[in-house]
Design an enzyme around this catalytic site. Structure first.
Site, PDB file in Angstrom:
ATOM      1  N   LEU A  32     -13.841  42.199 -68.265  1.00 22.53           N
ATOM      2  CA  LEU A  32     -14.744  42.759 -69.263  1.00 22.53           C
ATOM      3  C   LEU A  32     -14.411  44.204 -69.597  1.00 22.53           C
ATOM      4  CD1 LEU A  32     -18.128  41.251 -68.035  1.00 22.53           C
ATOM      5  CD2 LEU A  32     -17.169  40.938 -70.316  1.00 22.53           C
ATOM      6  N   ASP A  51     -10.148  52.820 -63.559  1.00 24.71           N
ATOM      7  CA  ASP A  51     -10.018  51.666 -62.667  1.00 24.71           C
ATOM      8  C   ASP A  51      -9.399  52.138 -61.356  1.00 24.71           C
ATOM      9  OD1 ASP A  51     -10.121  48.389 -63.207  1.00 24.71           O
ATOM     10  OD2 ASP A  51      -8.927  49.024 -61.476  1.00 24.71           O
ATOM     11  N   ASP A  86     -12.574  57.269 -57.715  1.00 22.34           N
ATOM     12  CA  ASP A  86     -13.649  56.419 -57.211  1.00 22.34           C
ATOM     13  C   ASP A  86     -14.969  56.919 -57.788  1.00 22.34           C
ATOM     14  OD1 ASP A  86     -15.511  54.944 -55.818  1.00 22.34           O
ATOM     15  OD2 ASP A  86     -14.785  55.494 -53.825  1.00 22.34           O
ATOM     16  N   ILE A  87     -15.518  56.198 -58.751  1.00 27.37           N
ATOM     17  CA  ILE A  87     -16.708  56.662 -59.449  1.00 27.37           C
ATOM     18  C   ILE A  87     -17.984  56.452 -58.633  1.00 27.37           C
ATOM     19  CG2 ILE A  87     -15.830  56.599 -61.780  1.00 27.37           C
ATOM     20  CD1 ILE A  87     -17.773  53.658 -60.386  1.00 27.37           C
ATOM     21  N   ASN A 113     -19.208  49.670 -65.925  1.00 27.65           N
ATOM     22  CA  ASN A 113     -18.819  48.265 -65.812  1.00 27.65           C
ATOM     23  C   ASN A 113     -18.259  47.900 -64.441  1.00 27.65           C
ATOM     24  OD1 ASN A 113     -17.665  45.563 -67.004  1.00 27.65           O
ATOM     25  ND2 ASN A 113     -15.877  46.639 -66.206  1.00 27.65           N
ATOM     26  N   TYR A 184     -25.382  41.389 -54.520  1.00 24.34           N
ATOM     27  CA  TYR A 184     -25.039  41.549 -55.934  1.00 24.34           C
ATOM     28  C   TYR A 184     -26.289  41.479 -56.809  1.00 24.34           C
ATOM     29  CZ  TYR A 184     -22.736  40.334 -60.400  1.00 24.34           C
ATOM     30  OH  TYR A 184     -22.316  40.294 -61.700  1.00 24.34           O
ATOM     31  N   LYS A 188     -27.684  44.447 -59.211  1.00 27.58           N
ATOM     32  CA  LYS A 188     -27.799  44.256 -60.650  1.00 27.58           C
ATOM     33  C   LYS A 188     -29.237  44.397 -61.132  1.00 27.58           C
ATOM     34  CE  LYS A 188     -23.507  43.635 -61.845  1.00 27.58           C
ATOM     35  NZ  LYS A 188     -22.832  44.730 -62.572  1.00 27.58           N
ATOM     36  N   THR A 218     -14.126  36.335 -65.650  1.00 28.45           N
ATOM     37  CA  THR A 218     -13.512  37.501 -65.028  1.00 28.45           C
ATOM     38  C   THR A 218     -13.058  37.102 -63.623  1.00 28.45           C
ATOM     39  OG1 THR A 218     -15.523  38.341 -63.951  1.00 28.45           O
ATOM     40  CG2 THR A 218     -15.176  38.962 -66.256  1.00 28.45           C
TER      41      THR A 218
END
Length: 315
Positions: A32, A51, A86-87, A113, A184, A188, A218
Site C-alpha cells: 500500500l 521504509d 525508524d519512525i 502507513n 494488531y 489499529k 500486501t
C-alpha cells in the site's frame, strides 16, 4: 511530470490534484505504501519515501526497498527522496520531517502507513510480540504525527497557516476485531482514537486528520487471506493496493477541504464512510439499580440494539 497522467504510478485520469505538495509516506517500500507514493508522484507531489526495509515480522531485511521506489518515481519524471529511519523512535520521526523540509522546503501531507504482523492467539501471544506491534503501528503513527504537527503549529504561529493533511491507516481488524490478531486489532483501534483526537486538536493549525481502513493484497494479507487476496487471471483486480491510493491522494490534497475526523473503508472500487460508536438504546431509572435489575435492563436494551458485526475469523 504533467497533470495528464503517464507519470510515476501513472494510469487513468491523472489530474495533478497534488501538484506542488510535499508528501511523506511511511512504510512506502512495498504494498500500500508504495502504491500511495507512486500515486502521489503521478499527481504532481514531491514524495519522501520512508521504509526501514524489514521483514513481515519486523526483523531487519537485507536492504531497504525505499530507494527502488524513489528510482521508479524519478524514472517517470517525478521527484522523490528516500528515508530509512525508524519512525517509531522520536529521533527517526524527527529526521523524517526534517528530510521533507531540508529537501523540499515544506511539508503538506503525512501518510502514516508503516506496519507489520506478529499474529498469535491471545493465550500464545508473548509480551514482546504485543509491544512490537503496538510500537510500530501505534507509536509509529503518533511520533511522525507529533513532529509534523509541531512544524505546522510553528508555521501557523508565524502567520503561514498551512492546508496540511494527515492520513492514518487503521484496519477492519481495528473496527471489528480479528481472531489471532489481538495486538494488531488493538493497535489499529488505537489509531482510530488517535485520529479523532488529532483532528480535534490540530484543526486550529490548518491540519485535517482522517483514517482509512483498507483491504488490499500486501505482504501482511496475502498469506493470511490467500484465497480472497489472489489476483484474478483477468478483469478487475479488486485486491490490488493501487485501488486504495486514489482516496488517500484525495484526502491528502487541498481538494479535501472540510473533511476531518473521519474513517473510510476502501476496498476495490468501493468506498464506505464508517460510522463509529454512538448511543443506541438507553434507559434511565433515575436511581441505582441492583445487579439483577441492571441485568434485566441490559438484556432489554440489547434486544432493541443492532447486532454487532462479526469479528474477522470468527464466522
Amino acid at each position: 511530470m504533467g497533470p495528464t497522467g503517464g507519470g510515476a504510478g501513472g494510469g487513468v485520469g491523472m489530474t495533478g490534484i497534488a501538484e506542488g505538495r510535499v508528501v511523506i509516506v511511511t512504510g512506502a517500500g512495498r504494498g500500500l505504501g508504495r502504491a500511495h507514493a507512486l500515486a502521489y508522484a503521478a499527481e504532481g507531489a514531491k514524495v519522501v519515501v520512508n521504509d526501514l526495509g524489514v521483514g513481515l515480522d519486523g526483523a531487519p531485511g537485507p536492504d531497504s526497498p525505499a530507494g527502488r521506489v524513489v528510482d521508479e518515481i524519478r524514472a517517470a519524471g517525478g521527484a522523490a527522496v528516500a528515508h530509512g529511519g525508524d519512525i517509531a523512535t522520536s529521533a527517526g520521526a524527527a529526521s523524517l520531517v526534517a528530510a521533507a523540509l531540508e529537501t523540499y522546503g515544506r511539508l503538506d501531507t503525512l501518510v502514516n502507513n508503516a506496519g507489520f504482523l506478529r499474529d498469535r492467539m491471545l493465550v500464545n501471544l508473548e509480551e514482546d510480540d504485543w509491544d512490537a506491534v503496538l510500537r510500530v503501528h501505534l507509536t509509529g503513527h503518533f511520533l511522525p504525527l507529533r513532529h509534523a504537527a509541531a512544524h505546522w503549529r510553528a508555521e501557523t504561529k508565524a502567520g503561514r497557516t498551512p492546508r496540511a493533511r494527515i492520513v492514518n491507516t487503521s484496519s477492519g481488524a481495528g473496527l471489528l476485531g480479528s481472531v489471532g490478531q489481538g495486538n494488531y486489532s488493538a493497535a489499529k483501534a488505537g489509531i482510530v482514537g488517535l485520529t479523532l483526537v488529532a483532528a480535534a486538536e490540530l484543526a486550529r493549525y490548518g491540519v485535517q486528520v482522517n483514517a482509512i481502513a483498507p483491504a488490499a493484497r500486501t505482504r501482511m494479507t496475502e498469506r493470511a487471506f490467500a484465497g480472497t487476496m489472489a489476483a484474478p487471471d483477468a478483469g478487475f483486480d479488486a485486491m490490488a493496493p493501487e485501488n486504495v491510493s486514489p482516496l488517500v491522494v484525495w484526502l491528502g490534497s487541498a481538494a479535501s477541504a472540510g473533511v476531518t475526523g473521519r474513517v473510510f473503508e476502501a476496498e476495490g472500487g468501493r468506498i464506505t464512510v464508517m460510522e463509529g460508536w454512538r448511543p443506541g438504546p438507553t434507559a434511565d431509572k433515575g436511581a441505582r439499580r441492583t445487579p439483577a435489575e441492571a441485568g434485566k435492563t441490559a438484556r432489554k436494551l440489547l434486544a432493541e440494539a443492532e447486532v454487532p458485526g462479526v469479528v474477522y475469523g470468527a464466522g
